[in-house]
Motif scaffolding. Sequence first.
Motif, PDB file in Angstrom:
ATOM      1  N   GLN A   1      41.688  47.989  27.692  1.00 18.35           N
ATOM      2  CA  GLN A   1      41.167  46.858  28.470  1.00 18.35           C
ATOM      3  C   GLN A   1      42.306  46.125  29.168  1.00 18.35           C
ATOM      4  OE1 GLN A   1      38.171  46.927  28.837  1.00 18.35           O
ATOM      5  NE2 GLN A   1      37.303  44.972  29.328  1.00 18.35           N
ATOM      6  N   ARG A   2      43.436  45.967  28.478  1.00 16.10           N
ATOM      7  CA  ARG A   2      44.580  45.280  29.097  1.00 16.10           C
ATOM      8  C   ARG A   2      45.182  46.110  30.225  1.00 16.10           C
ATOM      9  NH1 ARG A   2      48.803  43.368  24.858  1.00 16.10           N
ATOM     10  NH2 ARG A   2      47.815  44.734  23.328  1.00 16.10           N
TER      11      ARG A   2
ATOM     12  N   GLY B   1      40.972  50.533  22.172  1.00 19.87           N
ATOM     13  CA  GLY B   1      40.063  49.879  23.114  1.00 19.87           C
ATOM     14  C   GLY B   1      40.667  48.625  23.732  1.00 19.87           C
TER      15      GLY B   1
ATOM     16  N   PRO C   1      35.185  40.865  29.333  1.00 21.67           N
ATOM     17  CA  PRO C   1      36.227  41.885  29.179  1.00 21.67           C
ATOM     18  C   PRO C   1      36.689  42.162  27.760  1.00 21.67           C
ATOM     19  CG  PRO C   1      37.157  39.856  30.005  1.00 21.67           C
ATOM     20  CD  PRO C   1      35.683  39.648  29.966  1.00 21.67           C
ATOM     21  N   VAL C   2      36.279  41.356  26.771  1.00 28.98           N
ATOM     22  CA  VAL C   2      36.745  41.627  25.400  1.00 28.98           C
ATOM     23  C   VAL C   2      35.606  42.071  24.483  1.00 28.98           C
ATOM     24  CG1 VAL C   2      38.810  40.186  25.503  1.00 28.98           C
ATOM     25  CG2 VAL C   2      36.639  39.160  24.816  1.00 28.98           C
TER      26      VAL C   2
ATOM     27  N   VAL D   1      37.398  43.524  36.619  1.00 31.13           N
ATOM     28  CA  VAL D   1      37.411  44.293  35.375  1.00 31.13           C
ATOM     29  C   VAL D   1      36.000  44.265  34.813  1.00 31.13           C
ATOM     30  CG1 VAL D   1      38.382  44.549  33.066  1.00 31.13           C
ATOM     31  CG2 VAL D   1      39.814  43.684  34.920  1.00 31.13           C
TER      32      VAL D   1
ATOM     33  N   PHE E   1      44.359  38.523  24.767  1.00 34.01           N
ATOM     34  CA  PHE E   1      43.738  38.501  26.082  1.00 34.01           C
ATOM     35  C   PHE E   1      43.611  37.067  26.603  1.00 34.01           C
ATOM     36  CE2 PHE E   1      39.800  37.622  28.340  1.00 34.01           C
ATOM     37  CZ  PHE E   1      40.051  38.282  29.529  1.00 34.01           C
TER      38      PHE E   1
ATOM     39  N   GLN F   1      32.688  45.244  32.262  1.00 40.18           N
ATOM     40  CA  GLN F   1      32.446  45.029  30.825  1.00 40.18           C
ATOM     41  C   GLN F   1      32.819  46.256  30.001  1.00 40.18           C
ATOM     42  OE1 GLN F   1      28.463  43.787  30.075  1.00 40.18           O
ATOM     43  NE2 GLN F   1      28.726  43.667  27.877  1.00 40.18           N
ATOM     44  N   LYS F   2      32.449  47.420  30.486  1.00 45.33           N
ATOM     45  CA  LYS F   2      32.732  48.637  29.744  1.00 45.33           C
ATOM     46  C   LYS F   2      33.702  49.502  30.535  1.00 45.33           C
ATOM     47  CE  LYS F   2      28.383  48.732  27.237  1.00 45.33           C
ATOM     48  NZ  LYS F   2      27.032  49.258  27.187  1.00 45.33           N
ATOM     49  N   VAL F   3      34.861  49.720  29.947  1.00 47.78           N
ATOM     50  CA  VAL F   3      35.857  50.577  30.583  1.00 47.78           C
ATOM     51  C   VAL F   3      35.702  51.971  30.004  1.00 47.78           C
ATOM     52  CG1 VAL F   3      38.306  51.000  30.871  1.00 47.78           C
ATOM     53  CG2 VAL F   3      37.451  48.663  30.946  1.00 47.78           C
TER      54      VAL F   3
ATOM     55  N   GLN G   1      41.536  39.890  21.189  1.00 47.57           N
ATOM     56  CA  GLN G   1      40.885  38.859  21.998  1.00 47.57           C
ATOM     57  C   GLN G   1      41.837  37.693  22.239  1.00 47.57           C
ATOM     58  OE1 GLN G   1      37.012  37.531  20.738  1.00 47.57           O
ATOM     59  NE2 GLN G   1      36.389  39.576  20.118  1.00 47.57           N
TER      60      GLN G   1
END
Length: 264
Positions: A161-162, A157, A181-182, A79, A193, A81-83, A190
């Motif tokens: 991420q999840r 956001g 990832p957060v 995963v 997560f 850093q930036k999705v 967070q």
Amino acid sequence: MNVLEIDNLSVRYDGHNAVDGINFSVKEGDLLGIVGPNGAGKTTLFRAILGLQNYTGDIKLFGYSGKHYYPLLPLIGYVSQKVNFEQNFPATVKEVVSMGIISEKKLHKGATLLQNCGCCWNRIYKKIEKSDERAIEALKTVGLESLSERRIGELSGGELQRVFIAKALVKDPVLLILDEPVTGVDVETQNKFYNILKKINTENKITIVWSSHDLEAISNLANRVACMNRKLFFHGEKEEFFSNKDLLKTYTESAMQMHMHHHD
């Protein structure tokens, strides 16, 4: 046997070392927290492990070196850093998670390598069930099964991420790599997560390498810590890192220097 071994790894960009001669290993079941300032080379390190970046030195996965471990790469969850996802992309959450499922052919190649080195991880040899079931199972792990039919562009956001963590989990990886990832999500998200991370590590028995600036979270969740700023200046038990005031001071100062440099 170690899941991952890094030996004298260096990566050069524009005449300087983005990663400079680092060595460390990751054992099965570890939750390794990697700390370091922005620009320390964490993402570059991950790209090298994933076969996306040229390097010098040696990387081993389950004892296999260099290109010999490439069949194992589909069994690594990643995963970034930036999705980034196009807001109007016509896919549901469940469909995006299903994209993480790998073919039996690719699964078999990696599983054979593990079997040959004496790592018979039964979960890898499970028959691939219908993708919907696998996707829902992964979404349950990250607490998003209720959003399975929602359009991906409608998510916050933190939810997005999840979803990408679920996409990485759907293939039941032997190693999960998480690159900050957060970043940019709220405290409540967070904390959700971090609970997921602990669950994945302890219940799903997945080895995790996770980079983060959140020292408190690393202290609570990781069992081992690596601290890097291009070079590696600590790798070991988290208790040793957090009880060493000089190390913490060095980390804080290097993080501040990098922060100031980025704002010059």
